[in-house]
Design a protein around this motif. Structure first.
Motif, short mmCIF file in Angstrom:
data_model
loop_
_atom_site.label_atom_id
_atom_site.label_comp_id
_atom_site.label_asym_id
_atom_site.label_seq_id
_atom_site.Cartn_x
_atom_site.Cartn_y
_atom_site.Cartn_z
N ALA A 152 21.66 46.51 41.31
CA ALA A 152 22.83 46.91 40.45
C ALA A 152 23.54 45.60 39.75
CB ALA A 152 23.90 47.68 41.09
N GLU A 153 24.05 45.53 38.58
CA GLU A 153 24.73 44.51 37.98
C GLU A 153 26.18 44.57 38.63
OE1 GLU A 153 23.51 43.51 33.71
OE2 GLU A 153 23.48 45.70 33.87
N ASN A 154 26.75 43.59 38.68
CA ASN A 154 28.14 43.60 39.37
C ASN A 154 29.31 43.13 38.43
OD1 ASN A 154 27.73 43.76 42.53
ND2 ASN A 154 25.85 42.47 41.52
N ALA A 155 30.61 43.91 38.43
CA ALA A 155 31.79 43.57 37.77
C ALA A 155 32.94 43.64 38.72
CB ALA A 155 31.81 44.84 36.81
N PHE A 156 33.93 42.79 38.42
CA PHE A 156 35.19 42.82 39.30
C PHE A 156 36.50 42.92 38.51
CE2 PHE A 156 31.65 40.70 41.37
CZ PHE A 156 31.78 41.11 42.68
N ILE A 157 37.33 43.61 38.80
CA ILE A 157 38.62 43.72 38.11
C ILE A 157 39.96 43.73 38.86
CG2 ILE A 157 38.69 46.17 38.07
CD1 ILE A 157 39.56 46.08 35.08
N SER A 158 41.05 43.24 38.47
CA SER A 158 42.06 43.00 39.36
C SER A 158 43.04 44.08 38.87
CB SER A 158 42.70 41.59 39.30
OG SER A 158 43.23 41.44 38.02
N ALA A 159 43.74 44.55 40.04
CA ALA A 159 44.78 45.62 39.55
C ALA A 159 45.69 45.50 40.59
CB ALA A 159 44.26 46.99 39.20
N TYR A 160 47.14 45.64 40.52
CA TYR A 160 48.10 45.50 41.51
C TYR A 160 49.33 45.94 41.15
CZ TYR A 160 50.05 41.40 38.96
OH TYR A 160 50.76 40.32 38.11
N ARG A 161 50.08 46.55 42.15
CA ARG A 161 51.61 46.90 41.53
C ARG A 161 52.50 46.01 41.51
NH1 ARG A 161 52.31 51.96 46.30
NH2 ARG A 161 50.41 52.99 46.00
N HIS A 162 53.18 46.21 40.25
CA HIS A 162 54.05 45.10 40.00
C HIS A 162 55.73 45.90 39.93
CE1 HIS A 162 56.83 42.28 38.28
NE2 HIS A 162 56.93 42.81 37.22
N HIS A 163 56.57 45.43 40.99
CA HIS A 163 57.82 46.13 41.14
C HIS A 163 58.89 45.29 40.22
CE1 HIS A 163 56.61 48.87 44.22
NE2 HIS A 163 55.60 47.97 44.49
N PRO A 164 59.05 45.48 39.18
CA PRO A 164 60.07 44.66 38.08
C PRO A 164 61.51 44.67 38.66
CG PRO A 164 59.48 46.74 36.69
CD PRO A 164 58.71 46.53 38.15
N ASN A 165 61.83 45.87 39.39
CA ASN A 165 63.38 45.85 39.43
C ASN A 165 63.53 45.81 41.14
OD1 ASN A 165 64.06 46.55 36.92
ND2 ASN A 165 63.50 48.61 37.34
#
Length: 217
Positions: free
Chosen positions: A97-110
């Motif tokens: 397989a070809e490979n991909a990576f992505i970042s995602a995170y929770r941001h709590h502004p308050n």
């Protein structure tokens, strides 16, 4: 969405799920990562039954044998950082397989329980008309996966999508179901009914990223 709840049936899968949940066992980060990897292998095997196949002749030292082999162009995409052990498990089986990576995170502004999902990084080959495997071990609210899908859509339209998760909440599964194309497949090892007011799965297992790689700031 097509939901494949693999843990509903008795198999060795449930041993690995029990160990990543167990507070006494999960403290061994090496074993935790390896169990996530093994769960990825099992889910990948089950997923492989749903791909497209054609007959191919393989030459042996004594003759030829026709075998049914998958011809899908697979791109395996994991959500950093918790998705890395799951990614490796899937890659053990989809090694071309070809490979991909992505970042995602929770941001709590308050600085409270309210949060937004931030997607900042995406490295991938072309996903146009390919089979996309999205790996994220914890499907809690489902918002991370939905945000990732919106970001990925800007780079092309996959032929089909397979989401691979270890543990999800009933609410998260329903959210993903409503935010992905109808022909998407979800492959999941365990589903828990409760999502607490902080958006964590109960009983779940805790923070998969921290258990795999150590606490973050």
């Amino acid at each position: 969405m097509n939901i494949h709840y693999i843990g509903e049936n008795n198999s060795i899968l449930n041993k690995f799920v029990s160990e990543i949940r167990d507070v006494k066992i999960q403290k061994d980060s090496l074993r935790f990562r390896r169990n996530i990897e093994r769960i990825g292998e099992i889910l990948g095997y089950e997923l492989s039954k749903n791909l497209s196949y054609s007959g191919v002749y393989v030459e042996t030292p004594l003759g030829k044998k026709k075998l049914q082999l998958s011809y899908n162009d697979v791109v395996l995409c994991s959500i950093l950082r918790a998705g890395l052990p799951l990614h490796q498990g899937l890659l053990n089986y989809f090694d071309d397989a070809e490979n991909a990576f992505i970042s995602a995170y929770r941001h709590h502004p308050n600085k409270d329980k309210e949060f937004e999902i931030i997607v900042e990084y995406f490295a991938a080959p072309s996903i146009e008309n390919k089979t996309l495997l999205l790996a994220d071990p914890m499907l809690a609210t489902g918002q991370s996966l939905a945000a990732v899908y919106q970001a990925i859509k800007k780079h092309g339209t996959p032929k089909e999508i397979h989401i691979v998760a270890v543990i999800g909440s009933t609410e998260g599964v329903e959210f993903v179901k409503n935010n992905f194309p109808e022909n998407t497949h979800l492959w999941i090892a365990a589903i828990d009914d409760v999502l607490n007011d902080k958006g964590y799965i109960v009983p779940g297992l805790g923070d998969a990223g921290d258990l795999a790689f150590g606490s973050k700031l």
